[in-house]
Design an enzyme around this catalytic site. Sequence first.
Site, PDB file in Angstrom:
ATOM      1  N   HIS A   1      59.108 -14.447 -16.330  1.00  0.00           N
ATOM      2  CA  HIS A   1      58.669 -13.312 -17.154  1.00  0.00           C
ATOM      3  C   HIS A   1      59.857 -12.591 -17.802  1.00  0.00           C
ATOM      4  O   HIS A   1      59.665 -11.829 -18.741  1.00  0.00           O
ATOM      5  CB  HIS A   1      57.720 -12.381 -16.384  1.00  0.00           C
ATOM      6  CG  HIS A   1      58.338 -11.385 -15.458  1.00  0.00           C
ATOM      7  ND1 HIS A   1      58.396 -11.566 -14.089  1.00  0.00           N
ATOM      8  CD2 HIS A   1      58.903 -10.177 -15.684  1.00  0.00           C
ATOM      9  CE1 HIS A   1      58.965 -10.512 -13.529  1.00  0.00           C
ATOM     10  NE2 HIS A   1      59.290  -9.657 -14.470  1.00  0.00           N
TER      11      HIS A   1
ATOM     12  N   ASP B   1      57.842 -17.948 -10.531  1.00  0.00           N
ATOM     13  CA  ASP B   1      58.333 -17.078 -11.603  1.00  0.00           C
ATOM     14  C   ASP B   1      59.850 -17.233 -11.815  1.00  0.00           C
ATOM     15  O   ASP B   1      60.628 -16.355 -11.454  1.00  0.00           O
ATOM     16  CB  ASP B   1      57.977 -15.627 -11.264  1.00  0.00           C
ATOM     17  CG  ASP B   1      58.049 -14.702 -12.477  1.00  0.00           C
ATOM     18  OD1 ASP B   1      58.642 -15.106 -13.497  1.00  0.00           O
ATOM     19  OD2 ASP B   1      57.520 -13.579 -12.401  1.00  0.00           O
TER      20      ASP B   1
ATOM     21  N   SER C   1      63.689  -7.518 -11.237  1.00  0.00           N
ATOM     22  CA  SER C   1      63.126  -8.833 -11.496  1.00  0.00           C
ATOM     23  C   SER C   1      64.246  -9.795 -11.842  1.00  0.00           C
ATOM     24  O   SER C   1      65.094  -9.493 -12.661  1.00  0.00           O
ATOM     25  CB  SER C   1      62.130  -8.780 -12.647  1.00  0.00           C
ATOM     26  OG  SER C   1      60.886  -8.419 -12.138  1.00  0.00           O
TER      27      SER C   1
HETATM   28  N1  ARG Z   1      54.622  -6.891 -11.859  1.00  0.00           N
HETATM   29  C1  ARG Z   1      55.872  -7.515 -12.202  1.00  0.00           C
HETATM   30  C2  ARG Z   1      56.781  -6.519 -12.928  1.00  0.00           C
HETATM   31  O1  ARG Z   1      56.506  -5.361 -12.958  1.00  0.00           O
HETATM   32  C3  ARG Z   1      55.681  -8.778 -12.959  1.00  0.00           C
HETATM   33  C4  ARG Z   1      55.150  -8.610 -14.352  1.00  0.00           C
HETATM   34  C5  ARG Z   1      54.968  -9.902 -15.097  1.00  0.00           C
HETATM   35  N2  ARG Z   1      53.778 -10.646 -14.703  1.00  0.00           N
HETATM   36  C6  ARG Z   1      52.512 -10.429 -15.210  1.00  0.00           C
HETATM   37  N3  ARG Z   1      51.509 -11.142 -14.751  1.00  0.00           N
HETATM   38  N4  ARG Z   1      52.255  -9.546 -16.141  1.00  0.00           N
HETATM   39  O2  ARG Z   1      57.484  -6.721 -13.846  1.00  0.00           O
HETATM   40  N1  ASP Z   2      58.189  -6.902 -11.698  1.00  0.00           N
HETATM   41  C1  ASP Z   2      59.250  -5.909 -11.762  1.00  0.00           C
HETATM   42  C2  ASP Z   2      60.316  -6.311 -12.804  1.00  0.00           C
HETATM   43  O1  ASP Z   2      60.019  -6.982 -13.743  1.00  0.00           O
HETATM   44  C3  ASP Z   2      59.847  -5.670 -10.436  1.00  0.00           C
HETATM   45  C4  ASP Z   2      59.121  -4.599  -9.686  1.00  0.00           C
HETATM   46  O2  ASP Z   2      58.667  -3.618 -10.307  1.00  0.00           O
HETATM   47  O3  ASP Z   2      59.041  -4.723  -8.462  1.00  0.00           O
HETATM   48  O4  ASP Z   2      61.437  -5.848 -12.776  1.00  0.00           O
END
Ligand code: ARG
Ligand code: ASP
Length: 689
Positions: free
Chosen positions: A84, A206, A625
Amino acid sequence: MKKGILTVLTAVFASLAAVADEGMWLPSLIGERIKDMRSKGFRLTAEDIYSVNKASMKDAVVLFGRGCTGEIVSAEGLLLTNHHCGYGAIQSHSTLDHDYLTYGFWARSRDEELPNERLTVRILVRMEDVTDRIAAGADKLKLIQAARAEGPGYDASVEEMYYGNQSFLFVYQEFSDVRLVGAPPSSIGKFGGDTDNWIWPRHTGDFSVFRIYAGRDNNPAAYSPDNVPYRPRRHFAISTRGVKEGDFTMIYGFPGSTQQYILSDAVDYVQNLSDPMKIDLRTRRLDIISAAQEADPKVRIQYAAKHAGIANAWKKWQGEVAGLKRMNTLAAKRDYERRFAEWAADKPEYAGLLDSMRAAYARGREPYFHQELLSESIRSLELYPLVRHGVLSSSWRRGEDDAIAEQRRIKRAAFLKDYDPAVDRALVKSALRGFADYCPEGFSAEAQAEIDRHGGMDAYADYVFDHTRMLLPQEEIERLDSAAVVSDPIYRFVVLFDGKRAPEYYRRNLSNISDIERWYRPYLRALRAFDPDRAFFPDANLTLRVAYGTVAGYEYADGEYHTPQTTLDGIIAKDNPEIYDYDIPQRLRDLYASKEYGRWGVEIDGRRTVPVCFLASNQTTGGNSGSPVLNGRGELIGINFDRTWRSTMSDIAFDPTICRNIAVDIRYVLFVIDKVGGAGYLIDEMEVR
Ligand code: ARG
Ligand code: ASP
């Protein structure tokens, strides 16, 4: 009696452990934590983590793009981060014929590695406490300029810690030739999609692979076919020995933003006003988009990334509110502040502090809410880019040179490719209603008059879309003159509803917002005197930090414990060709059937499988991330990519019993590179133990 003592002891140890897992520490000061780290299983020294004189782990950690972390895993600049985080780069190289997002991409040789125009990485050269120098009159800008001149590709910034009680100079070397080397298909890299986002058990692969290139002198250079792979001072070795519950873990990366020290007034605002409003408005938007996506496969694709973007924070805020309530953070903070006030009562410097802060919050609350409301409603609309691309590519700007005009045409076409006017019309109605629902004072007089003139909000939105010319084909829009543009209903909408035209009381009070911030500097100073045993660490601010903890499951619900490791078997259990988020590549099914796991297979509970993701108790946030997850020997065991939904209040209050970060197990990464991607030659340049 005996039981009483035991309970007390357990409580003491539990609270010690609690303190230990919390924190995002500055690498240059990690010496202060090293004893605690070693007691939890860290085997190396502070110098191994951060050193200016010799190569250390920090040399293998990069700020990837503008908000992610990455880690160097070979002597030839090979870099790992999340799928991502690499998404934009992967997408930009994808076409219908070469759909790397869908099918993945693997460079078969260095020649096939793909350059990325706007992608940079930064490596920290050093950080330095400059608080005293600034207090003695040193000019920040001069410090930065001097640091920039120290070396090729150097950039620097002065960042404030503890609301400005401390200032650090950060000196980076920035590389601008970063090439895409590989990415799994989205059905692995984004497996579970929005359904599983922020969720455990998780099975997302990921990750994506890049390489840093440099000039022949190993210094940063703009892209050139003559550039060569960067030779880092340090790269991470990889451990495939695996992890088990209780093992030490450390995260080295760039967390973006936390607010550990905010007053109960601010928690109250987040929990009871701001988050609920933002969640509600996003629920309405998501309902509209989801319904349109279900009705039309074209819209499903057009709005996939937008839906994901809106849903990510939406889900996070829900976890945040639930977590703050469950932890009783509001009451705990109020109690803490009451004790602070008692302590401060006879100290003239601090006695009036809380009252001043409270008063500032009372004044700032409404205008700040207004600003947030505006950005979650009116300003979230795509009318803004529609006008920008439409107006700027129209002929009323004639005279700009052809190349720029062509750029604008391309941007407009790209925007319209993923834009559906019917969806947007519904979103405009929803945004107007949402704004009105949360703003008792209503729209500005001018805006309200415009709405009334057309017979209400819905009728006004219909009028705007029925009469706009911003959606005309390119040739026609380019023939519009400036009078036609400024009288266009969408153009007028943007002008009328923008914040600058907001009601007077709102503009008047906007200055109160910055007023709050300045009180936090003395407050933090006072807290350190009031609470000397507390282990203070500066809020995250996208500077390099170390977090440490252990591999750990947690009690999800009464009687329901979530263990910290998932496996390929769990992917197969979720696999369903009918469900977009759970439709895995056939290759993965075949590998599962034949059990051709090679050296990446392990024995878990008597079955042969491949480890996929694991949970740990490190404090992380957005920006972490892509961060390396390291074991006690400093070897790479995983790549961080998420937290559990119920952890997300950790940006405000960390609960060691619940807060968990989610990493993709490095063995799954290597398995996918090797067995799914057929790119085992990349593994040859890594140091796999
Ligand atoms: N929750 C994670 C973050 O805040 C991953 C986001 C990307 N993945 C998704 N399915 N949108 O960045
Ligand atoms: N998914 C988040 C990021 O992209 C990490 C988090 O918020 O735990 O940095």
